[in-house]
Design a protein around this motif. Structure first.
Motif, PDB file in Angstrom:
ATOM      1  N   GLU A 188       0.856  -1.187   0.000  1.00 10.31           N
ATOM      2  CA  GLU A 188       0.000   0.000   0.000  1.00 10.31           C
ATOM      3  C   GLU A 188       0.894   1.241   0.000  1.00 10.31           C
ATOM      4  O   GLU A 188       2.085   1.162   0.319  1.00 10.31           O
ATOM      5  CB  GLU A 188      -0.881   0.010   1.252  1.00 10.31           C
ATOM      6  CG  GLU A 188      -1.830  -1.160   1.344  1.00 10.31           C
ATOM      7  CD  GLU A 188      -2.842  -1.195   0.203  1.00 10.31           C
ATOM      8  OE1 GLU A 188      -3.599  -0.233   0.046  1.00 10.31           O
ATOM      9  OE2 GLU A 188      -2.845  -2.186  -0.546  1.00 10.31           O
ATOM     10  N   ALA A 246      -1.856  -9.516  -5.094  1.00 15.35           N
ATOM     11  CA  ALA A 246      -1.459  -8.115  -5.230  1.00 15.35           C
ATOM     12  C   ALA A 246      -0.760  -7.938  -6.567  1.00 15.35           C
ATOM     13  O   ALA A 246      -0.390  -8.919  -7.227  1.00 15.35           O
ATOM     14  CB  ALA A 246      -0.528  -7.726  -4.079  1.00 15.35           C
ATOM     15  N   ASP A 256      -4.629  -3.787   6.330  1.00 13.32           N
ATOM     16  CA  ASP A 256      -5.122  -4.188   5.013  1.00 13.32           C
ATOM     17  C   ASP A 256      -5.877  -5.529   5.112  1.00 13.32           C
ATOM     18  O   ASP A 256      -6.992  -5.669   4.617  1.00 13.32           O
ATOM     19  CB  ASP A 256      -3.917  -4.297   4.054  1.00 13.32           C
ATOM     20  CG  ASP A 256      -4.306  -4.780   2.679  1.00 13.32           C
ATOM     21  OD1 ASP A 256      -4.686  -3.945   1.838  1.00 13.32           O
ATOM     22  OD2 ASP A 256      -4.235  -6.004   2.435  1.00 13.32           O
TER      23      ASP A 256
HETATM   24  N1  HSE Z   1      -1.138  -4.197  -0.351  1.00 13.06           N
HETATM   25  C1  HSE Z   1      -2.053  -5.207  -0.729  1.00 13.06           C
HETATM   26  C2  HSE Z   1      -1.396  -6.554  -0.483  1.00 13.06           C
HETATM   27  C3  HSE Z   1      -2.431  -5.045  -2.167  1.00 13.06           C
HETATM   28  O1  HSE Z   1      -0.181  -6.598  -0.299  1.00 13.06           O
HETATM   29  O2  HSE Z   1      -2.088  -7.554  -0.453  1.00 13.06           O
HETATM   30  C4  HSE Z   1      -3.577  -5.924  -2.607  1.00 13.06           C
HETATM   31  O3  HSE Z   1      -4.727  -5.679  -1.865  1.00 13.06           O
END
Ligand code: HSE
Length: 424
Positions: A190, A301, A201
């Motif tokens: 993020e 991600a 998250d």
């Molecule tokens: N920062 C998040 C992760 C991105 O590492 O999963 C995807 O939602």
């Protein structure tokens, strides 16, 4: 052929991936979906970003009102992140009757009730597959694949950044700082990586997923949240030697006693399917009363995996006459009769520094015994000041472990250096 105009708010990693997929697959969607999808405008204040993607200057908007009023825009993709500008802009375009597709888990976890109200009032759609678990179609699975079930549990790895960091630390001995900066360079993290490493998250995602799975609002504030910043290379290595891998797990369970929702690092046995989920890959296990066990696995991600989820939402929205609203509870708070369990059961790994003297081990064992904690495995290694004791317990209650840790730390025979949960 049906024409669909798309606007993209934010051309960072995910917005950029979305732009690339939409432009590169334009002809493919005409043939396979009978949809002519055109990116009509983008809103991105950082000129270098849109230039790098080759976005034509004439489609770069200067403010949100241009997009909210543009009759050629049907669907607005929000990839700004956070809940300030993103929330304001999403509401602006929903009021303008535009369907919204978002990858913003914080926005969905905190304000879904408000956004859905605005969407329904203006007959706009609201889709958020990309908000949880990147390219893994978990939201669609919950809404359209296993809705016939009562879901009793969900367990998984739902943050790519922390999984990448823990994999690098475990498999290559990379330092925490170096692994984090590599995850940032690869576009997994993020904007503020604390959101990843402190577990926010994953907690937002678990709030969204468990609300969908259990059909009651599960606020992210009810999710027990512990990140990976307190994890040491020593415990990863000691756990590894005992046959465990450390993962940041998200766990949600529903039973007659209530609901437990938690995000924390946990050891899993090397043979456990989650142990081999590496790097930016994510996986979610679901258990439903009819389907039984189900596992979804894929990239959690990154630009194209998350863009894949966004574009799938665009295609889903574009091919529907009426918007499909989720079964997500349109409330800010849980139902009155929803009970949350905080004293859940788990097994535990513990590392203690102990005085290497006669009777110490029996005193430690007595403290465990008084708290009704049974030891599964134990390993003592001598060191310069005494000894290090590493043990794994059988399943016990969280409260019992906390009591035992408090007693050990005031006993003058041992100091608890680390406690980590173990999933059996
Ligand atoms: N920062 C998040 C992760 C991105 O590492 O999963 C995807 O939602």
């Amino acid at each position: 052929m049906k024409k669909i105009g798309v606007a993209i708010l934010g051309l960072g990693v995910v917005g950029g991936g979305t732009y690339r997929i939409l432009t590169e697959h334009k002809e493919f969607y005409k043939t396979t979906q009978a949809l002519d999808i055109n990116v009509e405008c983008v809103l991105e204040p950082n000129e270098a970003r849109w230039r790098e993607l080759g976005v034509p200057e004439e489609i770069v908007a200067t403010n949100i009102a241009e997009i909210a009023c543009d009759p050629d825009v049907n669907i607005v993709v929000e990839c700004i992140g956070g809940v300030g500008t993103a929330r304001e802009y999403v509401l602006d375009v929903l009021y303008g009757g535009k369907t919204v597709v978002t990858s913003n888990k914080e926005l969905v976890a905190k304000y879904y009730h408000e956004l859905e109200r605005a969407a329904k009032r203006h007959s706009a759609g609201l889709y958020f597959e990309a908000s949880c678990v990147g390219g893994v179609p978990i939201i669609r699975t919950l809404l359209d694949g296993v809705q016939s079930n009562r879901i009793t549990s969900m367990m998984g790895i739902i943050n790519g950044t922390t999984n990448y960091i823990l994999t690098k630390m475990t498999e290559e001995g990379t330092s925490y700082a170096a692994a984090l900066s590599e995850a940032q360079r690869l576009g997994y993290a993020e904007a503020d990586p604390d959101a990843d490493v402190e577990g926010y998250d994953a907690a937002y995602k678990l709030s969204v997923l468990s609300s969908l799975a259990f059909h009651t609002k599960i606020p992210y504030t009810k999710v027990l949240r512990e990140g990976i910043t307190g994890v040491t290379a020593e415990d990863i290595a000691r756990g590894n030697a005992l046959g465990y891998r450390l993962k940041l797990l998200a766990i949600a369970k529903q039973s007659e006693e209530g609901i437990e929702v938690r995000v924390h690092p946990a050891f899993v046995k090397k043979e456990h399917p989650l142990a081999s989920v590496s790097g930016s890959y994510n996986a979610v296990f679901l258990t439903g009363d009819a389907v039984g066990d189900l596992m979804l696995y894929g990239r959690g991600a990154g630009d194209l995996p998350t863009g894949s989820a966004i574009v799938s939402d665009i295609l889903y929205a574009a091919s529907r006459i009426e918007p499909r609203y989720s079964t997500f509870k349109n409330n800010a708070t849980p139902d009155k009769d929803t009970k949350f369990i905080t004293d859940f059961e788990s097994a535990y790994y513990m590392r203690l520094s102990v005085n290497d003297k006669t009777g110490v081990l029996s005193k430690i064992a007595a403290i465990f015994g008084k708290n009704n904690i049974s030891i599964l495995e134990l390993l003592q290694t001598p060191d310069s000041d005494g000894a290090t004791l590493v043990l794994v317990t059988h399943e016990t209650h969280e409260a019992a472990i906390k009591n035992a840790v408090a007693k050990l730390n005031t006993s003058e025979i041992a100091k608890v250096e680390a406690v980590l949960r173990v999933v059996s």
